[in-house]
Design an enzyme around this catalytic site. Structure first.
Site, PDB file in Angstrom:
ATOM      1  N   ASP A   3       0.866  -1.167   0.000  1.00 35.05           N
ATOM      2  CA  ASP A   3       0.000   0.000   0.000  1.00 35.05           C
ATOM      3  C   ASP A   3       0.913   1.231   0.000  1.00 35.05           C
ATOM      4  OD1 ASP A   3      -2.217   1.697   0.349  1.00 35.05           O
ATOM      5  OD2 ASP A   3      -2.059   1.571   2.529  1.00 35.05           O
ATOM      6  N   ASP A  40      -1.896  -0.933   5.796  1.00 32.41           N
ATOM      7  CA  ASP A  40      -2.266  -0.532   7.156  1.00 32.41           C
ATOM      8  C   ASP A  40      -3.774  -0.565   7.387  1.00 32.41           C
ATOM      9  OD1 ASP A  40      -2.643   1.729   5.449  1.00 32.41           O
ATOM     10  OD2 ASP A  40      -2.723   3.022   7.209  1.00 32.41           O
TER      11      ASP A  40
END
Length: 207
Positions: A8, A173
């Site tokens: 990410d 996350d």
């Protein structure tokens, strides 16, 4: 054996500052910025932009209508970049190391053209390189017109890359994003926003 690492962007490669992003949009006149700008999923025109349903220029036009005054492209960009707190050099060094070790590095991000205009520029890392310098492939939600945690986003990447879930580690996350990936048979690692994952990642690679 893990051969592919899917990262990410916000919260992993770069450290996010969600309150600052909200503050900047509120300064432009978005009174309900907290509601529309969720920490992990954007709503309204913000979500439409990141989902590729509207262009950056249409977003600017709609934002201007929403707040009741003309908002420039630079003002939009400044507000979106409020989310980017820092680009930890340790993360960039880790990405280079992992590529040298033979892993294929892929970026998979819910993002938008304003943010990527900086991320893909020579200003990104402080050394004249954009994000593409660190990854073998970059996939953005607004370009593929699908957003995490939709399984379709992952399917598109796996088909394009010709890779398999069992040989892949996904680092994000967002708990919802990681949950979807796990259900698809992808190994996952969910560090907190801004956490130092550069050594801990090997615990997940070598499981």
């Amino acid at each position: 054996m893990i051969k592919n690492l899917i990262f990410d962007l916000g919260g992993v490669v770069i450290t996010l500052d969600h309150p600052e992003g909200v503050r900047r949009f509120k300064a432009l006149g978005v009174s309900d910025a907290e509601r529309q700008l969720d920490a992990y999923t954007q709503g309204g025109i913000f979500g439409e932009l990141e989902g590729g349903l509207i262009t950056a220029d249409t977003f600017r036009t709609e934002l201007s209508r929403l707040v009741g005054h003309e908002v420039s492209h630079d003002e939009c960009r400044h507000a979106w970049l409020g989310y980017a707190r820092e680009v930890p050099q340790r993360n960039l060094e880790a990405l280079k190391r992992l590529r040298r070790e033979g892993y294929r590095l892929i970026l998979l991000s819910n993002t938008n053209p304003y943010m990527m205009s900086w991320v893909r520029s020579a200003d990104f890392d402080g050394h004249g390189h954009g994000i593409d310098h660190y990854f073998d492939a970059v996939y953005c939600s607004y370009e593929l017109k699908v957003m995490k945690p939709s399984p379709e986003f992952f399917h598109k990447v796996f088909m394009a890359e010709h890779i398999s879930p069992e040989e892949t580690l996904f680092i994000d996350d967002g708990i919802r994003n990681v949950a979807t990936a796990s259900e698809m048979g992808i190994r996952t690692f969910c560090p907190e926003n801004g956490a130092d994952w550069t050594n801990k990642i090997y615990d997940y690679i070598n499981l």
